[in-house]
Design a protein around this motif. Structure first.
Motif, PDB file in Angstrom:
ATOM      1  N   SER A 120      11.391   6.139 -15.483  1.00 45.62           N
ATOM      2  CA  SER A 120      11.252   4.711 -15.794  1.00 45.62           C
ATOM      3  C   SER A 120      11.624   3.857 -14.597  1.00 45.62           C
ATOM      4  N   ALA A 121      12.686   4.260 -13.875  1.00 41.40           N
ATOM      5  CA  ALA A 121      13.129   3.491 -12.711  1.00 41.40           C
ATOM      6  C   ALA A 121      12.082   3.521 -11.608  1.00 41.40           C
ATOM      7  N   ILE A 122      11.417   4.655 -11.418  1.00 40.13           N
ATOM      8  CA  ILE A 122      10.370   4.773 -10.395  1.00 40.13           C
ATOM      9  C   ILE A 122       9.228   3.804 -10.682  1.00 40.13           C
ATOM     10  N   ALA A 134       7.859   0.274  -8.833  1.00 42.66           N
ATOM     11  CA  ALA A 134       6.455   0.071  -8.462  1.00 42.66           C
ATOM     12  C   ALA A 134       5.918  -1.221  -9.070  1.00 42.66           C
ATOM     13  N   ALA A 135       6.298  -1.502 -10.327  1.00 44.18           N
ATOM     14  CA  ALA A 135       5.837  -2.714 -11.000  1.00 44.18           C
ATOM     15  C   ALA A 135       6.352  -3.962 -10.298  1.00 44.18           C
ATOM     16  N   GLY A 185       0.802  -1.214   0.000  1.00 43.32           N
ATOM     17  CA  GLY A 185       0.000   0.000   0.000  1.00 43.32           C
ATOM     18  C   GLY A 185       0.837   1.265   0.000  1.00 43.32           C
ATOM     19  N   ASN A 186       1.982   1.228   0.673  1.00 44.75           N
ATOM     20  CA  ASN A 186       2.867   2.392   0.695  1.00 44.75           C
ATOM     21  C   ASN A 186       3.804   2.426  -0.501  1.00 44.75           C
ATOM     22  N   LEU A 187       4.266   1.268  -0.946  1.00 48.33           N
ATOM     23  CA  LEU A 187       5.312   1.237  -1.957  1.00 48.33           C
ATOM     24  C   LEU A 187       4.827   1.561  -3.371  1.00 48.33           C
ATOM     25  N   ILE A 188       3.556   1.322  -3.651  1.00 47.52           N
ATOM     26  CA  ILE A 188       3.083   1.634  -5.008  1.00 47.52           C
ATOM     27  C   ILE A 188       1.963   2.665  -5.015  1.00 47.52           C
ATOM     28  N   SER A 189       1.779   3.371  -3.908  1.00 52.86           N
ATOM     29  CA  SER A 189       0.714   4.372  -3.862  1.00 52.86           C
ATOM     30  C   SER A 189       1.038   5.536  -4.790  1.00 52.86           C
ATOM     31  N   VAL A 223       3.553  -0.107 -16.799  1.00 51.19           N
ATOM     32  CA  VAL A 223       3.729  -1.031 -15.687  1.00 51.19           C
ATOM     33  C   VAL A 223       3.348  -2.464 -16.047  1.00 51.19           C
ATOM     34  N   MET A 224       2.292  -2.640 -16.857  1.00 52.38           N
ATOM     35  CA  MET A 224       1.785  -3.976 -17.143  1.00 52.38           C
ATOM     36  C   MET A 224       2.853  -4.934 -17.691  1.00 52.38           C
TER      37      MET A 224
END
Length: 410
Positions: A309-311, A315-316, A265-269, A349-350
């Motif tokens: 892109s790295a961010i 998240a992905a 929840g925190n890492l990909i918000s 991301v997909m």
């Protein structure tokens, strides 16, 4: 302990089974085909379709020849015969969506100012929006099946209460369902938002698509819904899907911290992605909205900017770890993504999630995992809330045959 079959409900169950066969075949279907699909006697189907035609829920759409004998009469759903309205309460925006019986979106509104006030402000503006929508669409009172509410959890589904949503300060123990029903004077159903999104995805599936899937919802927070063999998983208290605290990183990855920063929840918000973009100098701290800055980071990644892109790659990876755990535990081979924050990053991301899943999910060794974006990605929860009403009213659910009433309180 076993439960007996509630025989008086069989007629309504058969009617909904026939209606579902017709709904999932928009090209038209004959009575003979319905009998084979639904496992019902030809006479039963004939009696049921006669009632559905009388009530205006279906219509005859022509005749076709298929071998010797009389031409077959095709039956189609009359989408304009019934409507439902779905309302999604999200910390960032409230969406209101109207569907017809065919599941087509016939109206949609976004309300941005509701959370500056208290729940009373929300109720006043939602009531006004729903009433205006009904008038604009010229929906007769008898044609409105009801209003659905999709709300963040946890919820008390029996009493229709929003309990303690972590991202909505002040929204504690709010009896939202009864309050809105009293204002509108119509039936109101309420579900947790990720469960509603899963219901919406299931309602819109054609006959030839699978009936089991995981729904991953990316809004202001993250949640998950699941459908297994056509049955939506709700959990013992109707709060299935609280996955925001799944641990998907170790403390080293989470900047040396061992608190909630390690959770999905925190890492990909969206808030964290924007904060990372700000720290990298990709977006400013003030001026544009969070959504504008979020979309800007996605646009930079799409253009090949390495830091952006790295961010999104990070998240992905975290998202793939969470999806791998869920798909393995539930043994689901299809994952559907949706929610208002999914669309801007989905194409980036997909592919990264798909690549990471191959290594992370154990059961990919026996079957692949198919990834899709929801048909109504941005409005998945409000569409789902509207579909919830249609599903509760017009779907053939075997579990209802053993309950005292056709529709359980939600």
């Amino acid at each position: 302990m076993g439960r007996g079959v509630n025989l008086p409900k069989m007629g309504e169950f058969n009617q909904n089974a026939v209606l579902d066969c017709i709904r999932r075949r928009p090209e038209g279907v004959s009575q003979t085909e319905i009998a084979a699909l639904a496992g019902l006697a030809n006479q039963t189907v004939s009696n049921v379709t006669r009632r559905l035609l009388r009530d205006g829920l279906i219509r005859e759409s022509g005749r076709v020849l298929s071998g010797p004998g009389k031409p077959r009469t095709l039956l189609q759903l009359n989408g304009a015969s019934r409507f439902s309205i779905g309302v999604h309460l999200d910390p960032s925006v409230t969406s209101v969506t109207a569907l017809n019986l065919a599941g087509e979106i016939v109206a949609n509104r976004l309300l941005w100012s509701l959370h500056e006030g208290d729940p009373e402000t929300f109720l006043i503006e939602v009531e006004d929006t729903v009433r205006r929508m009904v008038m604009d669409l010229r929906i007769d009172e008898a044609a409105l099946a009801g209003v659905g509410l999709a709300v963040p959890g946890p919820v008390d589904a029996v009493r229709g209460v929003v309990v303690t949503p972590p991202l909505l300060p002040g929204w504690h123990n709010v009896s939202l369902r009864s309050a809105l029903a009293e204002r509108l004077g119509c039936r109101v159903e309420m579900e947790k938002d990720v469960v509603a999104a899963a219901v919406g995805e299931m309602w819109h599936r054609p006959a030839d698509e699978g009936s089991s899937f995981l729904f991953v919802y990316l809004g202001t927070g993250i949640g998950a819904g699941a459908v297994i063999r056509g049955q939506v998983l709700r959990g013992a208290t109707d709060n299935f899907g609280e996955v925001g605290r799944f641990r998907v990183a170790d403390s080293t990855e989470a900047l040396g911290r061992s608190d909630g920063s390690c959770t999905i929840g925190n890492l990909i918000s969206p808030a964290r992605i924007v904060a990372q973009g700000r720290d990298a100098g990709l977006v400013g701290e003030k001026g544009d909205t969070v959504e504008d800055r979020y979309r800007a980071i996605a646009g930079l990644a799409r253009a090949g900017e390495s830091r952006a892109s790295a961010i999104l790659q990070e998240a992905a990876t975290h998202l793939a770890r969470g999806v791998a755990q869920l798909s393995d535990v539930l043994d689901l081979d299809e994952v559907v993504f949706g929610g208002p924050w999914w669309g801007p990053i989905s194409d980036i991301v997909m592919p990264n999630v798909a690549a990471a899943l191959t290594d992370l999910a154990v059961l990919t060794s026996v079957r692949p995992v198919t990834l899709r974006t929801s048909r109504h990605s941005h409005d998945a929860a409000s569409v789902g809330a509207a579909a919830l009403v249609l599903d509760e009213t017009f779907s053939a659910r075997p579990e209802r045959l053993v309950k005292p009433g056709l529709i359980a309180a939600r």
